[in-house]
Scaffold this motif. Structure first.
Motif, PDB file in Angstrom:
ATOM      1  N   VAL A   1      -9.533  10.583  -5.531  1.00  0.00           N
ATOM      2  CA  VAL A   1      -8.678   9.727  -4.990  1.00  0.00           C
ATOM      3  C   VAL A   1      -7.928  10.630  -4.226  1.00  0.00           C
ATOM      4  O   VAL A   1      -7.110  11.551  -4.521  1.00  0.00           O
ATOM      5  CB  VAL A   1      -7.680   8.948  -6.261  1.00  0.00           C
ATOM      6  CG1 VAL A   1      -6.900   8.136  -5.538  1.00  0.00           C
ATOM      7  CG2 VAL A   1      -8.598   8.416  -7.099  1.00  0.00           C
ATOM      8  N   VAL A   2      -7.686   9.929  -2.930  1.00  0.00           N
ATOM      9  CA  VAL A   2      -6.835  10.587  -1.746  1.00  0.00           C
ATOM     10  C   VAL A   2      -5.930   9.658  -1.339  1.00  0.00           C
ATOM     11  O   VAL A   2      -6.161   8.266  -1.267  1.00  0.00           O
ATOM     12  CB  VAL A   2      -7.665  11.152  -0.644  1.00  0.00           C
ATOM     13  CG1 VAL A   2      -8.273  12.318  -1.299  1.00  0.00           C
ATOM     14  CG2 VAL A   2      -8.568  10.401  -0.053  1.00  0.00           C
ATOM     15  N   HIS A   3      -4.870  10.043  -0.609  1.00  0.00           N
ATOM     16  CA  HIS A   3      -3.824   9.226  -0.045  1.00  0.00           C
ATOM     17  C   HIS A   3      -4.508   8.314   0.978  1.00  0.00           C
ATOM     18  O   HIS A   3      -4.065   7.134   1.051  1.00  0.00           O
ATOM     19  CB  HIS A   3      -2.602   9.839   0.275  1.00  0.00           C
ATOM     20  CG  HIS A   3      -1.337   9.067   0.811  1.00  0.00           C
ATOM     21  ND1 HIS A   3      -1.291   8.589   2.215  1.00  0.00           N
ATOM     22  CD2 HIS A   3      -0.343   8.482   0.021  1.00  0.00           C
ATOM     23  CE1 HIS A   3      -0.072   7.758   2.182  1.00  0.00           C
ATOM     24  NE2 HIS A   3       0.504   7.859   1.069  1.00  0.00           N
TER      25      HIS A   3
ATOM     26  N   TYR B   1      -9.534   5.552  -1.194  1.00  0.00           N
ATOM     27  CA  TYR B   1      -8.266   5.648  -0.421  1.00  0.00           C
ATOM     28  C   TYR B   1      -7.357   4.908  -1.026  1.00  0.00           C
ATOM     29  O   TYR B   1      -7.175   3.576  -1.102  1.00  0.00           O
ATOM     30  CB  TYR B   1      -8.468   5.352   1.020  1.00  0.00           C
ATOM     31  CG  TYR B   1      -9.293   6.074   2.014  1.00  0.00           C
ATOM     32  CD1 TYR B   1     -10.335   5.505   2.936  1.00  0.00           C
ATOM     33  CD2 TYR B   1      -9.767   7.576   1.516  1.00  0.00           C
ATOM     34  CE1 TYR B   1     -11.268   6.195   3.605  1.00  0.00           C
ATOM     35  CE2 TYR B   1     -10.733   8.168   2.168  1.00  0.00           C
ATOM     36  CZ  TYR B   1     -11.382   7.471   3.197  1.00  0.00           C
ATOM     37  OH  TYR B   1     -12.490   8.335   3.761  1.00  0.00           O
ATOM     38  N   ALA B   2      -5.966   5.429  -1.551  1.00  0.00           N
ATOM     39  CA  ALA B   2      -5.125   4.844  -2.276  1.00  0.00           C
ATOM     40  C   ALA B   2      -4.301   4.028  -1.279  1.00  0.00           C
ATOM     41  O   ALA B   2      -3.514   3.023  -1.834  1.00  0.00           O
ATOM     42  CB  ALA B   2      -3.976   5.736  -3.019  1.00  0.00           C
TER      43      ALA B   2
ATOM     44  N   TYR C   1      -2.297   4.320  -8.219  1.00  0.00           N
ATOM     45  CA  TYR C   1      -3.644   3.700  -8.051  1.00  0.00           C
ATOM     46  C   TYR C   1      -4.570   3.909  -8.911  1.00  0.00           C
ATOM     47  O   TYR C   1      -5.410   2.771  -9.509  1.00  0.00           O
ATOM     48  CB  TYR C   1      -4.164   4.144  -6.561  1.00  0.00           C
ATOM     49  CG  TYR C   1      -5.454   3.341  -6.158  1.00  0.00           C
ATOM     50  CD1 TYR C   1      -5.278   2.555  -5.298  1.00  0.00           C
ATOM     51  CD2 TYR C   1      -6.468   3.602  -6.742  1.00  0.00           C
ATOM     52  CE1 TYR C   1      -6.425   1.690  -4.729  1.00  0.00           C
ATOM     53  CE2 TYR C   1      -7.899   2.941  -6.181  1.00  0.00           C
ATOM     54  CZ  TYR C   1      -7.849   1.881  -5.219  1.00  0.00           C
ATOM     55  OH  TYR C   1      -8.704   1.082  -4.851  1.00  0.00           O
TER      56      TYR C   1
ATOM     57  N   GLN D   1       2.285  11.646  -1.877  1.00  0.00           N
ATOM     58  CA  GLN D   1       0.837  11.336  -2.215  1.00  0.00           C
ATOM     59  C   GLN D   1       0.263  11.382  -3.508  1.00  0.00           C
ATOM     60  O   GLN D   1      -0.636  10.612  -3.886  1.00  0.00           O
ATOM     61  CB  GLN D   1       0.173  12.593  -1.299  1.00  0.00           C
ATOM     62  CG  GLN D   1       0.432  12.615   0.183  1.00  0.00           C
ATOM     63  CD  GLN D   1      -0.504  13.674   0.894  1.00  0.00           C
ATOM     64  OE1 GLN D   1      -1.491  13.984   0.527  1.00  0.00           O
ATOM     65  NE2 GLN D   1       0.304  14.450   1.884  1.00  0.00           N
ATOM     66  N   GLU D   2       0.866  12.428  -4.167  1.00  0.00           N
ATOM     67  CA  GLU D   2       0.224  12.617  -5.573  1.00  0.00           C
ATOM     68  C   GLU D   2       0.714  11.051  -6.471  1.00  0.00           C
ATOM     69  O   GLU D   2       0.023  10.567  -7.224  1.00  0.00           O
ATOM     70  CB  GLU D   2       1.042  13.733  -6.298  1.00  0.00           C
ATOM     71  CG  GLU D   2       0.681  13.875  -7.744  1.00  0.00           C
ATOM     72  CD  GLU D   2       1.221  15.124  -8.460  1.00  0.00           C
ATOM     73  OE1 GLU D   2       0.874  15.502  -9.609  1.00  0.00           O
ATOM     74  OE2 GLU D   2       1.906  15.755  -7.884  1.00  0.00           O
TER      75      GLU D   2
ATOM     76  N   CYS E   1      -1.524   8.194  -5.362  1.00  0.00           N
ATOM     77  CA  CYS E   1      -2.817   8.130  -6.067  1.00  0.00           C
ATOM     78  C   CYS E   1      -2.987   8.039  -7.608  1.00  0.00           C
ATOM     79  O   CYS E   1      -3.757   7.388  -7.828  1.00  0.00           O
ATOM     80  CB  CYS E   1      -3.367   9.734  -5.402  1.00  0.00           C
ATOM     81  SG  CYS E   1      -3.618   9.896  -3.795  1.00  0.00           S
TER      82      CYS E   1
ATOM     83  N   VAL F   1      -7.383  13.514  -8.346  1.00  0.00           N
ATOM     84  CA  VAL F   1      -6.618  13.248  -7.023  1.00  0.00           C
ATOM     85  C   VAL F   1      -6.856  14.551  -6.352  1.00  0.00           C
ATOM     86  O   VAL F   1      -6.484  15.627  -6.712  1.00  0.00           O
ATOM     87  CB  VAL F   1      -5.189  13.003  -7.690  1.00  0.00           C
ATOM     88  CG1 VAL F   1      -4.085  13.082  -6.495  1.00  0.00           C
ATOM     89  CG2 VAL F   1      -5.063  11.883  -8.436  1.00  0.00           C
TER      90      VAL F   1
END
Length: 238
Positions: free
Chosen positions: A191-193, A222-223, A148, A141-142, A145, A121
């Protein structure tokens, strides 16, 4: 309704019958596992004379087995070497199966699922946002991700962050992103927001970031959106 299962069996030579590698023995073990665990075997795909070093696209039986998988289906094999003989090839196959929302079970691996693909992440906030970007705190955000990744069935191998950094900054000027990419494995996922956490569209640094990730044999996810598809990489829906 029983969960559906597809069985795949493979031998490297057409005369391979000893040592537990014959396709009949493999199929028997896989069917026994399915019966013990209440799975409905809908198809069996057998390949003889097929090397485990051949990739997806070079083994029609394996391709058909994977293509037949639907959401929540199980691909059963006697052991992971039936899918691939090298770790890179295995991770690629596991990734493709995961994309279909299915999973692999290796019967001889103590009835445990095959290793999960690994995800890292990455989060970023802009200099002026004091830890938020368009109202989305780093903590959110964390959480987004990680959720997801877990829903996709991936193991979260690490979380990295750059606070107070612009999207235009290169990977060499983002310690968190550099650490995240270093953690990536072949067949893994970053994995990014959303896309703006990673890249500034059209910037020169975007190409460098994508290139570093592609060279690791990994994918960007993209989550909150769709898969990103770097040039030359086949993509699919999230």
């Amino acid at each position: 309704m029983k969960r559906r299962a597809v069985i795949y069996c493979r031998t490297a030579t057409r005369l391979q019958h000893d040592g537990g590698t014959s396709t009949l023995r493999q199929e028997g073990e896989c069917r026994d596992y399915a019966a013990r665990n209440g799975l409905d075997v809908t198809a069996v795909y057998v390949e003889t004379g097929a090397s485990g070093n051949r990739a997806i696209g070079e083994r029609p039986g394996l391709d058909q087995a994977i293509d037949s998988l639907a959401r929540d289906d199980v691909l059963i094999v006697a052991d992971l070497t039936r899918l691939a003989r090298d770790s890179e090839g295995l991770q690629t196959i596991l990734r493709v199966v995961a994309h279909r929302d299915a999973k692999v079970i290796a019967v001889r691996e103590k009835d445990r699922p095959a290793p999960k693909p690994r995800a890292v992440v990455y989060m970023r906030s802009d200099p002026y946002s004091a830890g938020t970007i368009t109202g989305v705190p780093l903590a959110v955000q964390e959480a987004t991700c990680i959720d997801y990744a877990k829903r996709a069935g991936w193991e979260v191998a690490g979380v990295e962050c750059d606070a107070g950094t612009t999207a235009a900054a290169s990977i060499d000027h983002r310690g968190g992103l550099r650490a995240a990419v270093d953690r990536l494995e072949q067949g893994g996922f970053l994995v990014v927001h959303d896309a703006t956490r990673l890249l500034e569209p059209g910037s020169k640094t975007a190409v460098g970031i994508i290139t570093r990730i592609v060279m690791k044999g990994a994918r960007i996810v993209y989550a909150t959106g769709k898969w990103s598809v770097p040039p030359g990489v086949h993509g699919g829906g999230a």
